[in-house]
Design a protein around this motif. Structure first.
Motif, PDB file in Angstrom:
ATOM      1  N   MET A 138       0.856  -1.196   0.000  1.00 26.85           N
ATOM      2  CA  MET A 138       0.000   0.000   0.000  1.00 26.85           C
ATOM      3  C   MET A 138       0.891   1.244   0.000  1.00 26.85           C
ATOM      4  O   MET A 138       1.081   1.885   1.035  1.00 26.85           O
ATOM      5  CB  MET A 138      -0.933  -0.015   1.210  1.00 26.85           C
ATOM      6  CG  MET A 138      -1.775  -1.283   1.312  1.00 26.85           C
ATOM      7  SD  MET A 138      -2.706  -1.413   2.870  1.00 26.85           S
ATOM      8  CE  MET A 138      -3.911  -0.094   2.655  1.00 26.85           C
ATOM      9  N   PRO A 139       1.465   1.565  -1.147  1.00 23.42           N
ATOM     10  CA  PRO A 139       2.474   2.643  -1.198  1.00 23.42           C
ATOM     11  C   PRO A 139       1.927   4.050  -0.977  1.00 23.42           C
ATOM     12  O   PRO A 139       2.705   4.998  -0.907  1.00 23.42           O
ATOM     13  CB  PRO A 139       3.044   2.505  -2.614  1.00 23.42           C
ATOM     14  CG  PRO A 139       1.934   1.904  -3.409  1.00 23.42           C
ATOM     15  CD  PRO A 139       1.238   0.960  -2.474  1.00 23.42           C
ATOM     16  N   ASP A 140       0.605   4.205  -0.863  1.00 23.18           N
ATOM     17  CA  ASP A 140       0.023   5.535  -0.700  1.00 23.18           C
ATOM     18  C   ASP A 140      -0.511   5.766   0.712  1.00 23.18           C
ATOM     19  O   ASP A 140      -1.371   6.620   0.933  1.00 23.18           O
ATOM     20  CB  ASP A 140      -1.106   5.744  -1.707  1.00 23.18           C
ATOM     21  CG  ASP A 140      -2.218   4.712  -1.567  1.00 23.18           C
ATOM     22  OD1 ASP A 140      -1.990   3.677  -0.908  1.00 23.18           O
ATOM     23  OD2 ASP A 140      -3.317   4.946  -2.123  1.00 23.18           O
ATOM     24  N   LEU A 141       0.014   5.029   1.697  1.00 23.36           N
ATOM     25  CA  LEU A 141      -0.466   5.146   3.076  1.00 23.36           C
ATOM     26  C   LEU A 141      -0.060   6.452   3.750  1.00 23.36           C
ATOM     27  O   LEU A 141      -0.672   6.869   4.730  1.00 23.36           O
ATOM     28  CB  LEU A 141       0.057   3.979   3.923  1.00 23.36           C
ATOM     29  CG  LEU A 141      -0.738   2.682   3.914  1.00 23.36           C
ATOM     30  CD1 LEU A 141      -0.029   1.636   4.763  1.00 23.36           C
ATOM     31  CD2 LEU A 141      -2.148   2.908   4.431  1.00 23.36           C
ATOM     32  N   GLY A 142       0.986   7.074   3.270  1.00 22.54           N
ATOM     33  CA  GLY A 142       1.496   8.280   3.923  1.00 22.54           C
ATOM     34  C   GLY A 142       2.485   7.994   5.026  1.00 22.54           C
ATOM     35  O   GLY A 142       2.956   8.903   5.710  1.00 22.54           O
ATOM     36  N   VAL A 143       2.806   6.704   5.222  1.00 22.91           N
ATOM     37  CA  VAL A 143       3.771   6.290   6.237  1.00 22.91           C
ATOM     38  C   VAL A 143       4.540   5.088   5.712  1.00 22.91           C
ATOM     39  O   VAL A 143       4.151   4.463   4.723  1.00 22.91           O
ATOM     40  CB  VAL A 143       3.077   5.891   7.566  1.00 22.91           C
ATOM     41  CG1 VAL A 143       2.315   7.059   8.162  1.00 22.91           C
ATOM     42  CG2 VAL A 143       2.152   4.695   7.362  1.00 22.91           C
ATOM     43  N   THR A 144       5.632   4.751   6.394  1.00 20.91           N
ATOM     44  CA  THR A 144       6.358   3.519   6.122  1.00 20.91           C
ATOM     45  C   THR A 144       6.361   2.658   7.382  1.00 20.91           C
ATOM     46  O   THR A 144       6.359   3.171   8.495  1.00 20.91           O
ATOM     47  CB  THR A 144       7.800   3.801   5.690  1.00 20.91           C
ATOM     48  OG1 THR A 144       8.467   4.559   6.721  1.00 20.91           O
ATOM     49  CG2 THR A 144       7.841   4.589   4.388  1.00 20.91           C
ATOM     50  N   PHE A 145       6.363   1.332   7.194  1.00 17.74           N
ATOM     51  CA  PHE A 145       6.377   0.367   8.287  1.00 17.74           C
ATOM     52  C   PHE A 145       7.729  -0.334   8.329  1.00 17.74           C
ATOM     53  O   PHE A 145       8.315  -0.625   7.292  1.00 17.74           O
ATOM     54  CB  PHE A 145       5.297  -0.696   8.085  1.00 17.74           C
ATOM     55  CG  PHE A 145       3.913  -0.292   8.507  1.00 17.74           C
ATOM     56  CD1 PHE A 145       3.277  -0.945   9.544  1.00 17.74           C
ATOM     57  CD2 PHE A 145       3.239   0.730   7.851  1.00 17.74           C
ATOM     58  CE1 PHE A 145       1.985  -0.599   9.933  1.00 17.74           C
ATOM     59  CE2 PHE A 145       1.952   1.089   8.214  1.00 17.74           C
ATOM     60  CZ  PHE A 145       1.318   0.423   9.265  1.00 17.74           C
ATOM     61  N   ALA A 146       8.196  -0.632   9.523  1.00 17.99           N
ATOM     62  CA  ALA A 146       9.413  -1.423   9.695  1.00 17.99           C
ATOM     63  C   ALA A 146       9.274  -2.227  10.987  1.00 17.99           C
ATOM     64  O   ALA A 146       8.539  -1.846  11.897  1.00 17.99           O
ATOM     65  CB  ALA A 146      10.648  -0.532   9.756  1.00 17.99           C
TER      66      ALA A 146
END
Length: 494
Positions: A151-159
């Motif tokens: 979901m590249p348009d979430l506005g955040v990144t997960f790690a």
């Protein structure tokens, strides 16, 4: 009838026989100014140049120009959910070099007793993660990060982080706006088909730590030049950014000053409790800005601002005097305990803030869009610019009068009222100008922008001040909006 008739582009000393016709469009112009909306936000990459506004060609275009996860792309997406045809421009800003990104996260503990799905939320975006019986926090976190990557348009990144095992979430854009990203789980509850599988617990670390919104905002706005925008929406609610936009739109040195007349109105939203937002509201006093408190709504302030601007733009194109009220927004509502009561909304409306209401289905409706203007130059309470419709109607009426007068009286000779002006001569005086202004005001009354044409005609003043200057006093009486119906129900029992 004495005097000559002026025929454009025809030589008065012509001796060649024939019939000659010149076109004069001064009586035919019915055009109205184009209506534009400007979205301001930050970019994460793409091909666009920061601080340079460009017309939007849709969501895919915005994602390619500014980055799929950028505020700019998010602004276009949320705006187009309501206004699908209006002219939308985007002003992209780069993250400030001194800014920090907000971070937060989820910690999943326990072991799933049954299979199911954990409905994680980033803002109002659902990130569903499948769970098998026996899955623990490490497995679920890894699956969550993998799902977010799709979901590249979430506005955040997960790690994934350790000690404890958790997902660390980082805002795609640096700055204060990242702190307003809400993280949630099972927001719709069991009634909405969302729950956490038995045996598991989810702990949320709210987004925090974002610092410094772009300091290039003033320069970016200045670079707009003479292009007009009716509405300007953005995600910023910090004092520095709001002051920049206030100066940009001001009556004295900004776009509303008489020698500029570019006009425009700012729209944004602010998150917080009643106490937080009212303390914020009383610090603002700008008739060219509207701010909506959104309490604990999962949807971002930018999403709210985009939707408010879209509804305002559609309504303005219809009729600027029509109330921008009872219009639905495609945002998630505040929680039941976070929704402002009648008394609280009454308080907000006296503190420079707008209001919304939520119906039983959870749909959010605009209740009243006010400006932040509360006191005059002497510090006394002043409701002159209470509602956004006042400014929008004045803008349209002024633009219309300017276009009409500029078309009808372009390249006119100005003489005193005693001079005789015969038909066809390119000349006018204060009496003729006054009559034309009254006539146009009657047209504006027919459009229901204004009212009391006879009262206007009796009070308008047009004066030849000499030196080619007409001074006018135009007592515009703009239309009101029906907002309150108060009734005394006097009943009987026969």
């Amino acid at each position: 009838m004495s005097g000559s008739i002026s025929i454009p582009n025809y030589p008065a000393n012509n001796r060649v026989p024939g019939f000659y016709f010149a076109l004069d469009a001064t009586k035919a112009n019915t055009a109205t100014p184009g209506r534009r909306v400007l979205a301001i936000g930050q970019m994460t990459g793409g091909a666009a140049q920061p601080n340079v506004a460009a017309i939007s060609a849709g969501l895919a275009d915005a994602q390619g120009k500014y980055g799929a996860s950028s505020q700019c792309a998010h602004a276009v997406k949320r705006y187009r959910q309501i206004d699908t045809v209006g002219e939308l421009w985007v002003l992209p800003l780069a993250d400030d070099t001194a800014a920090k990104a907000a971070t937060g996260g989820f910690v999943v503990t326990g072991t799933a007793a049954v299979a199911g799905t954990i409905p994680f939320y980033v803002g109002d975006r659902l990130v569903p993660v499948p769970v098998n019986a026996g899955d623990g926090g490490a497995t679920i976190t890894a699956n969550q990060v993998a799902k977010a990557a799709t979901m590249p348009d979430l506005g955040v990144t997960f790690a994934v982080s350790s000690n404890p095992i958790a997902s660390t979430i980082t805002a795609a854009n640096k700055g204060l706006s990242g702190n307003d990203i809400q993280l949630g789980v099972a927001l719709l509850g069991a009634a909405g088909g969302e729950s956490i599988p038995a045996g598991l617990t989810v702990t949320i670390s709210p987004m925090a730590g974002g610092t410094q919104n772009p300091t290039t905002l003033a320069a970016a706005l200045a670079a707009l030049g003479d292009k007009s925008f009716d509405l300007i929406f953005h995600p910023y609610n910090d004092t520095a950014s709001l002051n920049v936009i206030q100066a940009f739109l001001s009556d004295t040195a900004g776009r509303w000053r008489p020698t500029n007349q570019q006009f425009g109105h700012g729209i944004t939203a602010v998150r917080g409790t009643l106490g937080t937002v009212t303390a914020f509201g009383v610090t603002r006093n700008d008739q060219h800005h509207s701010i909506m408190p959104i309490s604990d709504s999962p949807s971002s302030p930018l999403a709210w601002a985009a939707q408010l601007a879209a509804q305002a733009a559609v309504s303005m194109r219809d009729n600027p005097a029509r109330p921008i009220a009872d219009l639905a927004l495609a945002v998630l509502p505040p929680s039941l305990t976070g929704r402002f009561t009648f008394d609280q909304r009454e308080s907000l409306l006296f503190d420079g803030l707008s209001t919304h209401r939520v119906d039983d289905s959870g749909t959010v409706w605009i209740e009243r869009l006010t400006t932040t203007y509360q006191t005059n130059a002497l510090g006394a309470p002043d409701d002159s610019y209470l509602d956004i419709e006042t400014l929008l109607t004045l803008q349209v009426a002024i633009q219309d009068m300017k276009t009409f007068f500029g078309t009808q009286f372009s390249r006119m000779i100005l003489v005193d009222d005693a001079a005789k002006i015969t038909a066809g001569q390119p000349a006018t005086n204060s009496k003729l100008a006054r009559a034309a202004i009254v006539s146009r005001y009657r047209y504006q009354c027919a459009q229901l922008w204004c009212q009391d044409a006879d009262g206007f005609a009796a009070a308008v003043v047009v004066r030849n001040a000499g030196g080619g200057v007409l001074q006018c006093l135009l007592p515009f009486r703009i239309a009101n909006q029906l907002r309150v119906v108060a009734c005394n129900v006097q009943f009987t029992k026969p």
